[in-house]
Scaffold this motif. Structure first.
Motif, mmCIF file in Angstrom:
data_model
loop_
_atom_site.group_PDB
_atom_site.id
_atom_site.type_symbol
_atom_site.label_atom_id
_atom_site.label_comp_id
_atom_site.label_asym_id
_atom_site.label_seq_id
_atom_site.Cartn_x
_atom_site.Cartn_y
_atom_site.Cartn_z
ATOM 1 N N LEU A 267 64.260 8.965 66.339
ATOM 2 C CA LEU A 267 64.920 8.501 67.568
ATOM 3 C C LEU A 267 64.592 9.351 68.787
ATOM 4 O O LEU A 267 64.337 8.820 69.856
ATOM 5 C CB LEU A 267 66.445 8.497 67.368
ATOM 6 C CG LEU A 267 67.107 7.186 66.978
ATOM 7 C CD1 LEU A 267 68.621 7.336 67.044
ATOM 8 C CD2 LEU A 267 66.675 6.034 67.883
ATOM 9 N N SER A 268 64.643 10.670 68.634
ATOM 10 C CA SER A 268 64.439 11.536 69.804
ATOM 11 C C SER A 268 62.955 11.611 70.162
ATOM 12 O O SER A 268 62.083 11.301 69.347
ATOM 13 C CB SER A 268 64.972 12.946 69.529
ATOM 14 O OG SER A 268 64.132 13.599 68.595
ATOM 15 N N ASP A 269 62.666 12.039 71.393
ATOM 16 C CA ASP A 269 61.269 12.204 71.823
ATOM 17 C C ASP A 269 60.531 13.162 70.894
ATOM 18 O O ASP A 269 59.381 12.932 70.531
ATOM 19 C CB ASP A 269 61.220 12.749 73.265
ATOM 20 C CG ASP A 269 61.775 11.749 74.269
ATOM 21 O OD1 ASP A 269 62.008 10.588 73.887
ATOM 22 O OD2 ASP A 269 61.986 12.134 75.437
ATOM 23 N N GLU A 270 61.238 14.238 70.500
ATOM 24 C CA GLU A 270 60.612 15.267 69.642
ATOM 25 C C GLU A 270 60.249 14.678 68.276
ATOM 26 O O GLU A 270 59.150 14.902 67.765
ATOM 27 C CB GLU A 270 61.562 16.462 69.436
ATOM 28 C CG GLU A 270 61.811 17.300 70.674
ATOM 29 C CD GLU A 270 62.779 16.644 71.663
ATOM 30 O OE1 GLU A 270 63.513 15.716 71.253
ATOM 31 O OE2 GLU A 270 62.777 17.032 72.840
ATOM 32 N N GLU A 271 61.177 13.906 67.695
ATOM 33 C CA GLU A 271 60.916 13.314 66.376
ATOM 34 C C GLU A 271 59.775 12.304 66.452
ATOM 35 O O GLU A 271 58.927 12.233 65.561
ATOM 36 C CB GLU A 271 62.172 12.604 65.854
ATOM 37 C CG GLU A 271 63.299 13.546 65.465
ATOM 38 C CD GLU A 271 64.608 12.799 65.202
ATOM 39 O OE1 GLU A 271 65.398 13.310 64.404
ATOM 40 O OE2 GLU A 271 64.840 11.730 65.787
ATOM 41 N N CYS A 272 59.743 11.554 67.538
ATOM 42 C CA CYS A 272 58.684 10.564 67.732
ATOM 43 C C CYS A 272 57.322 11.257 67.868
ATOM 44 O O CYS A 272 56.331 10.843 67.259
ATOM 45 C CB CYS A 272 58.992 9.722 68.971
ATOM 46 S SG CYS A 272 57.811 8.402 69.261
ATOM 47 N N ALA A 273 57.304 12.323 68.676
ATOM 48 C CA ALA A 273 56.052 13.079 68.865
ATOM 49 C C ALA A 273 55.567 13.657 67.538
ATOM 50 O O ALA A 273 54.374 13.619 67.219
ATOM 51 C CB ALA A 273 56.280 14.197 69.889
ATOM 52 N N GLN A 274 56.526 14.156 66.740
ATOM 53 C CA GLN A 274 56.183 14.725 65.431
ATOM 54 C C GLN A 274 55.593 13.653 64.515
ATOM 55 O O GLN A 274 54.613 13.891 63.808
ATOM 56 C CB GLN A 274 57.449 15.345 64.803
ATOM 57 C CG GLN A 274 57.210 16.129 63.518
ATOM 58 C CD GLN A 274 56.249 17.313 63.704
ATOM 59 O OE1 GLN A 274 56.250 17.962 64.736
ATOM 60 N NE2 GLN A 274 55.431 17.576 62.696
ATOM 61 N N ALA A 275 56.180 12.454 64.541
ATOM 62 C CA ALA A 275 55.699 11.342 63.709
ATOM 63 C C ALA A 275 54.268 10.962 64.103
ATOM 64 O O ALA A 275 53.414 10.705 63.241
ATOM 65 C CB ALA A 275 56.629 10.142 63.852
ATOM 66 N N LEU A 276 53.999 10.951 65.419
ATOM 67 C CA LEU A 276 52.655 10.611 65.892
ATOM 68 C C LEU A 276 51.659 11.712 65.539
ATOM 69 O O LEU A 276 50.512 11.442 65.169
ATOM 70 C CB LEU A 276 52.674 10.383 67.412
ATOM 71 C CG LEU A 276 53.523 9.189 67.879
ATOM 72 C CD1 LEU A 276 53.554 9.115 69.402
ATOM 73 C CD2 LEU A 276 53.001 7.884 67.303
ATOM 74 N N TYR A 277 52.121 12.950 65.631
ATOM 75 C CA TYR A 277 51.274 14.100 65.272
ATOM 76 C C TYR A 277 50.852 14.006 63.802
ATOM 77 O O TYR A 277 49.694 14.168 63.456
ATOM 78 C CB TYR A 277 52.037 15.404 65.550
ATOM 79 C CG TYR A 277 51.324 16.634 65.051
ATOM 80 C CD1 TYR A 277 50.190 17.128 65.718
ATOM 81 C CD2 TYR A 277 51.782 17.332 63.941
ATOM 82 C CE1 TYR A 277 49.535 18.260 65.275
ATOM 83 C CE2 TYR A 277 51.121 18.459 63.475
ATOM 84 C CZ TYR A 277 50.007 18.929 64.149
ATOM 85 O OH TYR A 277 49.346 20.031 63.696
ATOM 86 N N GLN A 278 51.828 13.685 62.938
ATOM 87 C CA GLN A 278 51.547 13.549 61.497
ATOM 88 C C GLN A 278 50.545 12.404 61.258
ATOM 89 O O GLN A 278 49.679 12.485 60.401
ATOM 90 C CB GLN A 278 52.846 13.246 60.723
ATOM 91 C CG GLN A 278 53.864 14.375 60.706
ATOM 92 C CD GLN A 278 53.362 15.627 59.988
ATOM 93 O OE1 GLN A 278 52.480 15.562 59.140
ATOM 94 N NE2 GLN A 278 53.916 16.771 60.358
ATOM 95 N N LEU A 279 50.700 11.335 62.037
ATOM 96 C CA LEU A 279 49.852 10.156 61.869
ATOM 97 C C LEU A 279 48.386 10.468 62.196
ATOM 98 O O LEU A 279 47.464 10.056 61.484
ATOM 99 C CB LEU A 279 50.363 9.035 62.777
ATOM 100 C CG LEU A 279 49.557 7.743 62.808
ATOM 101 C CD1 LEU A 279 49.643 7.021 61.461
ATOM 102 C CD2 LEU A 279 50.044 6.818 63.913
ATOM 103 N N PHE A 280 48.192 11.193 63.300
ATOM 104 C CA PHE A 280 46.824 11.399 63.789
ATOM 105 C C PHE A 280 46.187 12.703 63.285
ATOM 106 O O PHE A 280 45.059 13.005 63.615
ATOM 107 C CB PHE A 280 46.802 11.367 65.323
ATOM 108 C CG PHE A 280 47.174 10.020 65.872
ATOM 109 C CD1 PHE A 280 46.428 8.897 65.558
ATOM 110 C CD2 PHE A 280 48.294 9.865 66.675
ATOM 111 C CE1 PHE A 280 46.748 7.652 66.049
ATOM 112 C CE2 PHE A 280 48.644 8.619 67.174
ATOM 113 C CZ PHE A 280 47.871 7.507 66.863
ATOM 114 N N ARG A 281 46.958 13.459 62.503
ATOM 115 C CA ARG A 281 46.465 14.776 62.098
ATOM 116 C C ARG A 281 45.270 14.621 61.174
ATOM 117 O O ARG A 281 45.284 13.839 60.244
ATOM 118 C CB ARG A 281 47.571 15.553 61.410
ATOM 119 C CG ARG A 281 47.349 17.043 61.440
ATOM 120 C CD ARG A 281 48.571 17.766 61.010
ATOM 121 N NE ARG A 281 48.946 17.361 59.624
ATOM 122 C CZ ARG A 281 49.698 18.112 58.843
ATOM 123 N NH1 ARG A 281 50.162 19.249 59.287
ATOM 124 N NH2 ARG A 281 50.026 17.697 57.646
#
Length: 281
Positions: A267-281
């Motif tokens: 939900l939060s910007d931080e959690e979303c950024a983390q999810a995208l980071y994991q996706l593109f890592r």
């Protein structure tokens, strides 16, 4: 009985005008609100959420069913003062709630009307203004304040009544982004630090996401009820009701439509950024 401060049982309500009763605005609402919780009630205009709010401290009375505040039936007129001491209301427009020419006098208005002793009023006014971050403005004229500051003074006026629950009906609707943030931070602090039960009526997804529990209304009924991160995963369902979801959830949902494996509960910007980071890592 559970640890509920508000119990709503099969609540029905219709407004009655010159033409007689209007179509039903609330259609069998059942809801239990735990003491100390932070509940957001979300819905588009006409969903019944503001009508529901006005039942929580007996501004409106049920056409059918019942509402209990700390075990008191709102339909019992002899209990009205006790009910309104237990549940305070804050409305959309702070200008409609400010009654005095000096901030601290405004905050003292309700406790004076409740017959609170002067020394106790002084203590409550100071504490309430400190709680909303407006103590240094105590001798200012309210009409010179910003919208967000006025709304914080209105909230202080309710806090000074020492209610166990505060219901806020779209309190940020008339505010700019700065004012909105000030008011939301105030609400969160009240709930976390003072243990006041908060019921926030809103149509802003980002405000609803701050609560512990999210109740979604449509056509006078509760259509979803749970933790925000659970409810907001029901993207298609919410869109069908004419509601959006937080931008973070929307982004992740769109990525999922494209077949990417991302969580929908960030939900939060931080959690979303983390999810995208994991996706593109």
């Amino acid at each position: 009985m559970s640890n509920a401060i508000i119990e709503i049982r099969d609540l029905h309500f219709s407004y009655t005008g010159a033409e007689g009763a209007s179509p039903s605005v609330l259609n069998g609402v059942n809801l239990s609100i735990e003491e100390g919780s932070f509940v957001a009630v979300l819905g588009h205009n006409g969903s019944g959420k503001s009508t529901l709010a006005k039942h929580l401290n007996a501004i409106l009375l049920p056409s059918g069913g019942a509402v209990y505040v700390a075990g008191m039936d709102t339909a019992d007129e002899s209990l009205l003062l006790d009910i309104r001491r237990t549940v305070g209301m804050v409305f959309q427009n702070p200008d409609n709630q400010i009654v005095a020419n000096v901030v601290e006098e405004d905050v003292a208005f309700a406790p004076e009307n409740l017959g609170v002793p002067p020394a106790e009023i002084r203590r409550r006014v100071d504490e309430a203004l400190k709680a909303v971050g407006m103590y240094e403005f105590r001798e200012h004229a309210p009409h010179l304040l910003s919208g967000g500051q006025k709304q914080r003074v209105a909230i202080a006026g309710v806090i000074a009544m020492a209610p166990r629950c505060i219901v806020l009906d779209e309190p940020t609707a008339m505010l700019d982004p700065v004012g909105r943030r000030e008011v939301l931070e105030t609400i969160q602090k009240l709930n976390r630090l003072s243990g006041v039960t908060v019921v926030l009526i809103t149509h802003h997804m980002d405000e609803a996401a701050l609560a512990d529990r999210l109740v979604v209304m449509s056509k006078g009924q509760v259509v979803a009820d749970g933790a925000p991160r659970e409810v907001f995963q029901r993207v298609e369902e919410l869109k069908a009701l004419g509601l959006t979801v937080p931008e973070t959830t929307e982004l992740l949902w769109q990525l999922r439509q494209d077949g990417l494996d991302v969580p929908l509960d960030a939900l939060s910007d931080e959690e979303c950024a983390q999810a995208l980071y994991q996706l593109f890592r």
